[in-house]
Structures are given as C-alpha cells and as structure tokens.
Design an enzyme around this catalytic site. Structure first.
Site, PDB file in Angstrom:
ATOM      1  N   HIS A  64       0.828  -1.210   0.000  1.00  0.00           N
ATOM      2  CA  HIS A  64       0.000   0.000   0.000  1.00  0.00           C
ATOM      3  C   HIS A  64       0.862   1.261   0.000  1.00  0.00           C
ATOM      4  O   HIS A  64       2.043   1.218   0.349  1.00  0.00           O
ATOM      5  CB  HIS A  64      -0.918   0.027   1.222  1.00  0.00           C
ATOM      6  CG  HIS A  64      -2.116  -0.860   1.082  1.00  0.00           C
ATOM      7  ND1 HIS A  64      -2.081  -2.199   1.359  1.00  0.00           N
ATOM      8  CD2 HIS A  64      -3.387  -0.593   0.680  1.00  0.00           C
ATOM      9  CE1 HIS A  64      -3.281  -2.728   1.138  1.00  0.00           C
ATOM     10  NE2 HIS A  64      -4.095  -1.770   0.721  1.00  0.00           N
ATOM     11  N   LYS A  87      -0.962   4.952   4.656  1.00  0.00           N
ATOM     12  CA  LYS A  87      -1.915   4.037   5.289  1.00  0.00           C
ATOM     13  C   LYS A  87      -1.595   3.873   6.778  1.00  0.00           C
ATOM     14  O   LYS A  87      -0.441   3.684   7.150  1.00  0.00           O
ATOM     15  CB  LYS A  87      -1.873   2.673   4.579  1.00  0.00           C
ATOM     16  CG  LYS A  87      -2.919   1.724   5.095  1.00  0.00           C
ATOM     17  CD  LYS A  87      -3.158   0.569   4.141  1.00  0.00           C
ATOM     18  CE  LYS A  87      -4.173  -0.405   4.696  1.00  0.00           C
ATOM     19  NZ  LYS A  87      -5.480   0.189   4.982  1.00  0.00           N
TER      20      LYS A  87
HETATM   21  N1  LIG Z   1     -12.935  -0.730   1.915  1.00  0.00           N
HETATM   22  C1  LIG Z   1     -12.208  -0.277   0.904  1.00  0.00           C
HETATM   23  O1  LIG Z   1     -12.378  -0.682  -0.259  1.00  0.00           O
HETATM   24  C2  LIG Z   1     -11.170   0.758   1.168  1.00  0.00           C
HETATM   25  C3  LIG Z   1     -10.958   1.162   2.446  1.00  0.00           C
HETATM   26  N2  LIG Z   1     -10.036   2.114   2.728  1.00  0.00           N
HETATM   27  C4  LIG Z   1      -9.981   2.530   4.116  1.00  0.00           C
HETATM   28  O2  LIG Z   1     -10.732   3.737   4.231  1.00  0.00           O
HETATM   29  C5  LIG Z   1     -10.195   4.539   5.274  1.00  0.00           C
HETATM   30  C6  LIG Z   1      -9.878   5.920   4.722  1.00  0.00           C
HETATM   31  O3  LIG Z   1      -8.832   5.806   3.796  1.00  0.00           O
HETATM   32  P1  LIG Z   1      -8.264   7.062   3.029  1.00  0.00           P
HETATM   33  O4  LIG Z   1      -9.377   7.804   2.373  1.00  0.00           O
HETATM   34  O5  LIG Z   1      -7.122   6.599   2.231  1.00  0.00           O
HETATM   35  O6  LIG Z   1      -7.712   7.930   4.268  1.00  0.00           O
HETATM   36  P2  LIG Z   1      -7.583   9.512   4.388  1.00  0.00           P
HETATM   37  O7  LIG Z   1      -6.650   9.762   5.512  1.00  0.00           O
HETATM   38  O8  LIG Z   1      -7.303  10.112   3.060  1.00  0.00           O
HETATM   39  O9  LIG Z   1      -9.058   9.956   4.815  1.00  0.00           O
HETATM   40  C7  LIG Z   1      -9.579   9.795   6.090  1.00  0.00           C
HETATM   41  C8  LIG Z   1     -10.449  10.998   6.359  1.00  0.00           C
HETATM   42  O10 LIG Z   1     -11.104  10.819   7.604  1.00  0.00           O
HETATM   43  C9  LIG Z   1     -11.270  12.093   8.141  1.00  0.00           C
HETATM   44  N3  LIG Z   1     -11.517  12.031   9.568  1.00  0.00           N
HETATM   45  C10 LIG Z   1     -10.655  11.740  10.573  1.00  0.00           C
HETATM   46  N4  LIG Z   1     -11.279  11.867  11.753  1.00  0.00           N
HETATM   47  C11 LIG Z   1     -12.547  12.215  11.486  1.00  0.00           C
HETATM   48  C12 LIG Z   1     -13.686  12.498  12.289  1.00  0.00           C
HETATM   49  N5  LIG Z   1     -13.632  12.437  13.626  1.00  0.00           N
HETATM   50  N6  LIG Z   1     -14.836  12.814  11.668  1.00  0.00           N
HETATM   51  C13 LIG Z   1     -14.904  12.878  10.345  1.00  0.00           C
HETATM   52  N7  LIG Z   1     -13.872  12.647   9.521  1.00  0.00           N
HETATM   53  C14 LIG Z   1     -12.711  12.319  10.101  1.00  0.00           C
HETATM   54  C15 LIG Z   1      -9.958  12.828   7.828  1.00  0.00           C
HETATM   55  O11 LIG Z   1     -10.196  14.225   7.824  1.00  0.00           O
HETATM   56  C16 LIG Z   1      -9.666  12.321   6.436  1.00  0.00           C
HETATM   57  O12 LIG Z   1     -10.160  13.219   5.463  1.00  0.00           O
HETATM   58  C17 LIG Z   1      -8.980   3.778   5.801  1.00  0.00           C
HETATM   59  O13 LIG Z   1      -9.361   3.030   6.930  1.00  0.00           O
HETATM   60  C18 LIG Z   1      -8.618   2.844   4.653  1.00  0.00           C
HETATM   61  O14 LIG Z   1      -7.957   1.683   5.087  1.00  0.00           O
HETATM   62  C19 LIG Z   1      -9.302   2.705   1.753  1.00  0.00           C
HETATM   63  C20 LIG Z   1      -9.449   2.318   0.457  1.00  0.00           C
HETATM   64  C21 LIG Z   1     -10.386   1.298   0.056  1.00  0.00           C
HETATM   65  O1  LIG Z   2      -5.900   2.191   2.952  1.00  0.00           O
HETATM   66  C1  LIG Z   2      -6.078   1.838   1.772  1.00  0.00           C
HETATM   67  O2  LIG Z   2      -5.670   2.481   0.803  1.00  0.00           O
HETATM   68  C2  LIG Z   2      -6.821   0.594   1.539  1.00  0.00           C
HETATM   69  N1  LIG Z   2      -7.360  -0.008   2.555  1.00  0.00           N
HETATM   70  C3  LIG Z   2      -8.148  -1.183   2.518  1.00  0.00           C
HETATM   71  C4  LIG Z   2      -7.483  -2.278   3.305  1.00  0.00           C
HETATM   72  O3  LIG Z   2      -6.936  -2.007   4.388  1.00  0.00           O
HETATM   73  O4  LIG Z   2      -7.521  -3.428   2.871  1.00  0.00           O
HETATM   74  C5  LIG Z   2      -8.574  -1.565   1.129  1.00  0.00           C
HETATM   75  C6  LIG Z   2      -7.550  -1.306   0.076  1.00  0.00           C
HETATM   76  O5  LIG Z   2      -6.559  -2.250   0.209  1.00  0.00           O
HETATM   77  C7  LIG Z   2      -7.011   0.118   0.161  1.00  0.00           C
END
Ligand SMILES: NC(=O)C1=CN([C@@H]2O[C@H](COP(=O)(O)OP(=O)(O)OC[C@H]3O[C@@H](n4cnc5c(N)ncnc54)[C@H](O)[C@@H]3O)[C@@H](O)[C@H]2O)C=CC1
Ligand SMILES: O=C(O)C1=N[C@H](C(=O)O)C[C@H](O)C1
Length: 268
Positions: free
Chosen positions: A157, A161
């Site tokens: 990743h 992350k």
């Molecule tokens: N399920 C999936 O397919 C995927 C899941 N993820 C997961 O999604 C999550 C977010 O990933 P990213 O967007 O890359 O992270 P990021 O760091 O870009 O975004 C997280 C956001 O959460 C916000 N945040 C933090 N505390 C907060 C609060 N108390 N209230 C509201 N907003 C708050 C931050 O301001 C930030 O904009 C991670 O846990 C990641 O692992 C990421 C990509 C794909």
């Molecule tokens: O943080 C990410 O970027 C992602 N998080 C998810 C995970 O923890 O598996 C999904 C994807 O891999 C991207």
C-alpha cells in the site's frame, strides 16, 4: 428507484472525496450531509475541491449532531478505525444503516456491531475492500487454499496508510483459514534474526505489509507445494476501483436487516 439519502463521513479523504463524486453522479443517491472533524457549520461546497456541488450539503463535526439534523438512510464511513466504529454505532442508534469501508476494526468491534444490528434489526455492511477484483482475488485464494495449505500473503500500500496489516489481508487470511487444513508453516526451528522478518502471523499464515509512495492498494497471495507455486494478485491503480462496490453496498444495505462483513457476501 427510490432516492437513497446519504451522509458521508471523511469527505476530504482520498476515499471520501471519490465517494462524494459517486453519490453526486448517481441519480438515485442524494448527499444530504457530511461529517468532518473540521469545518462544522459550513457547506461542503465552501470547501476546496467541492465547489461544483450546487445543492446544500451541511458539514457537521459531530455525527450525533448530524443525525439529529438530517434524516438519512445510509452513512458511508471512510475515516479511521476508532472514529469509524463510533460513527457506525451512533448511526445504528439513529436507525441509519452504515456502509463502512474504514479498516482496522477488531474482532470485538465487529461482534459488537453485529449485536447492535441484530437488536435493532438494521442492515450494516462492513467491507474491507470494495474493489470487485479484490473480492475475486480473495475468493480465488480461498478456493486455492483447499488444495495448497502453505500460503503467504503480501499486501502493498501507499505510505499514508495507518493500519497494518490491511483489512483486505486480514479478511483474506480469515477466508483461507475457514477452509485450509491447519498448519504452522516454515521450518519448525526457524528463528528471526531481525524481529518481524517473517511478518505477522495469522493462524499459522504469514502476512507481510509493504508501504511505499507510488503504490495505491495491491495484494498477492502466494501458495507453494512440491515443485510449484501459485500467485494470485490484485492491483487497484486508483480509488475509482472501489466505487462500484460502494454503490452496490449502499443499494443493498437499505434492503437488509442484518450485519454483513465482506462484500463477497452480497454479490450474486
Ligand atoms: N474498503 C475499501 O475498499 C477501502 C478502504 N479504505 C480505508 O478507508 C479509510 C480511509 O482511507 P483514506 O481515504 O485513504 O484515508 P484519508 O486519511 O485520506 O481519509 C480519512 C479521512 O477521515 C477524516 N476524519 C478523521 N477523523 C474524522 C472524524 N472524527 N470525523 C470525520 N472525519 C474524520 C480525515 O479528515 C480524512 O479526510 C482507511 O481506513 C482505509 O484503510 C481505503 C481504500 C479502500
Ligand atoms: O488504505 C487503503 O488504501 C486501503 N485499505 C483497505 C485495506 O486495508 O484493505 C482496502 C484497500 O486495500 C485500500
């Protein structure tokens, strides 16, 4: 199709900002509010990057205040594990169905959410990965694990992350563990000369987490047997790859009254 009213938590994040575009571009979805720890009381269109949103989307820094002010069907959470857990629980309290992409939840968190869903008879979808290719990668790995019981998972990743191993790697290990004949892999006398050299251990399987700038989200599952290896790999090159899965989850959760962990459980 009836309009689904949606709140997005984490709208300025890498995933949240893509999810805002998805909701805005889907005819039967309506973005009615956003939850962001900053910018309470502002409109989303006042924030950089969201000027194209012409309707009013209020921003709340507290989920509870948000849920008291707007009548939503679904909360999409893309934040951090602690915040995501609090958001999902609070949404359920207000009879709003969560779709959670946030990773890093513990087994205890998942059990607690399942219990609340059962009590409230409400749907909730927690999906560690919304990319259809990643779901297939996990399912193919589960199929392969019936025939190969030596496996190592390498997830790669971007370096921003927060959680390791990734939610996808944990889910893959869980799916493999459900079908694989139990085995402690490697040499019985193997010894790490540098701590962590063999990665994290899940039910006898090793998980290795790589973090590098330039990467987005990638995983390979390597199987080994006498004289052969099998590698199953998935790559997400941009976050648009997760959006069709989020759309399916939102459309499904409004019809569901139970807890779902993993998109594979709602795909036909
Ligand atoms: N399920 C999936 O397919 C995927 C899941 N993820 C997961 O999604 C999550 C977010 O990933 P990213 O967007 O890359 O992270 P990021 O760091 O870009 O975004 C997280 C956001 O959460 C916000 N945040 C933090 N505390 C907060 C609060 N108390 N209230 C509201 N907003 C708050 C931050 O301001 C930030 O904009 C991670 O846990 C990641 O692992 C990421 C990509 C794909
Ligand atoms: O943080 C990410 O970027 C992602 N998080 C998810 C995970 O923890 O598996 C999904 C994807 O891999 C991207």
């Amino acid at each position: 199709m009836e309009t689904i009213k949606i709140i997005i938590a984490g709208p300025r994040g890498r995933m949240g900002s893509e999810a805002v575009k998805l909701v805005e571009n889907t005819e039967h979805f309506e973005l009615i509010a956003a939850v962001d720890y900053k910018h309470d009381g502002m409109m989303l269109s006042d924030l950089p990057g969201f000027q194209s949103i012409i309707h009013s989307v209020p921003v709340f820094s507290d989920i509870e205040k948000c849920l008291q002010h707007v009548k939503a069907d679904v909360l999409i959470d893309l934040t951090t594990p602690e915040v995501g857990m609090y958001h999902a629980k609070t949404a359920l309290e207000y009879n709003v169905r969560p779709v959670v992409g946030t990773t890093g939840f513990t087994k205890k968190d998942l059990e607690e959410l399942e219990r609340i869903c059962n009590e409230k008879e409400l749907g909730c979808i927690i999906a560690p990965n919304f990319a259809i290719g990643a779901i297939l990668m996990m399912k193919f790995s589960q199929m392969a694990a019936k025939y190969f019981n030596d496996v190592e998972i390498i997830e790669l990743h971007h370096d921003q992350k927060l959680d390791a191993p990734s939610g996808t790697a944990v889910k893959t290990a869980e799916m493999i563990s459900a079908v694989r004949e139990r085995k402690k892999q490697g040499h019985p006398n193997e010894k790490e000369t540098i701590d962590g050299a063999r990665g994290a251990l899940y039910d006898g399987m090793h998980i290795h987490s790589v973090r590098l700038p330039g990467l987005i989200a990638h995983q390979q599952v390597l199987f080994g047997a006498d004289g052969q290896t099998l590698t199953i790999r998935h790559d997400s090159y941009h976050r648009g790859s997760f959006m069709s899965g989020i759309k399916i989850a939102v459309e499904t959760v409004v019809k569901n009254n139970s807890f779902v962990y993993g998109l594979e459980n709602i795909l036909d």
